[in-house]
Design an enzyme around this catalytic site. Sequence first.
Site, PDB file in Angstrom:
ATOM      1  N   SER A 119       1.202   9.509  32.881  1.00 48.93           N
ATOM      2  CA  SER A 119       1.386  10.450  31.619  1.00 48.93           C
ATOM      3  C   SER A 119       1.421  10.230  30.056  1.00 48.93           C
ATOM      4  CB  SER A 119       2.728  10.974  32.978  1.00 48.93           C
ATOM      5  OG  SER A 119       2.799  12.521  32.942  1.00 48.93           O
ATOM      6  N   ASP A 143      -2.970   8.562  35.552  1.00 54.61           N
ATOM      7  CA  ASP A 143      -3.174  10.206  35.641  1.00 54.61           C
ATOM      8  C   ASP A 143      -2.679  11.398  34.732  1.00 54.61           C
ATOM      9  OD1 ASP A 143      -3.954  11.694  38.122  1.00 54.61           O
ATOM     10  OD2 ASP A 143      -1.779  12.389  38.127  1.00 54.61           O
ATOM     11  N   HIS A 284       0.895  11.705  41.964  1.00 54.08           N
ATOM     12  CA  HIS A 284       1.040  11.838  40.045  1.00 54.08           C
ATOM     13  C   HIS A 284       1.418  10.520  40.172  1.00 54.08           C
ATOM     14  CE1 HIS A 284       0.862  12.578  36.007  1.00 54.08           C
ATOM     15  NE2 HIS A 284       2.919  12.437  35.309  1.00 54.08           N
TER      16      HIS A 284
END
Length: 310
Positions: A119, A143, A284
């Site tokens: 992220s 992700d 996620h």
Amino acid sequence: MPVRDEFSFLPAQAAGLDRPVPPVARVDLTLDDGRRLSGLRWGDAPPAVTLLHGAGLNAHTWDTTLLHLGLPALALDLAGHGDSSWRDDAAYVARVLAPDIAIALEKWTAAPQVLVGHSLGGLTAAAVAASRPDLVSRLVVVDITPGVDPSAGPAQIRAFFAGPTDWASRDELVERALSFGLGGSPEAAARGVFLNSRVRPDGRVEWKHHFAHLAAAAANAGTDPSTPDAVRAVLADTGWDDLAAVRAPLTLVRGERGFVTVPDAEDLTRRVPDAEVRTLGTGHNVQEEDPAGLAAVIRGVVDSVHPSAR
């Protein structure tokens, strides 16, 4: 009840694995501006891989992945997270965070790293690889792409943190995480909350990371355009320029139910034709939902650079 410290969860996490818990130690350095940069050193040998967490997390998010990986590693707390200092300017975007990471790599590693980022950490890892190619042998982005829609999956992060900034107990935080479908099992949520919060002198509990306070301020400001949206700022940064400048081989790991959609991944491979895309059946937080699967991907990348790594 036994007194817990940040490493007291590791034996239970390692249960059932075919290796003991390796030596893990907290490392710290003081930056030129007086801020503290902190992280975790796994193993006694120089790191083969360095890992950067996402917004609102900390270096411990990688614990189970690293137990599966079984390699010497360095997991860092980004500025404003974990045991690293908050930034006075509240600038938590990749190009601002990257210089801290470069300093850490210069101090705590002995060779170019397989740099893994989830992220916000993935965008930061790309900025490091673009600006300091001498420090990065391979890049693994988990992700995230700069094209992710901030009003889609990332809005859940904003909503989760848009609430009180202090709590009567950690149990309240665990309940909130579980109510948002975060944290996995109650045991995993309790571990994550313990490692990501602190008890203030007045006895109230607050998140360690600055991100929650910024997200809450933005939510409480309503539509006030003068209040920055921390989530949108992360995703609106110049990440595509950084990825275009990366010379190290790139692997994108996306969660099937995560933030990166199939069109997002296709956009990445159009822009970076040599990029490899791997998909795991997670949301996620891939490193927490399928640590063994992610460790296998990272191990394959490390072995392609260091075939003798053990």
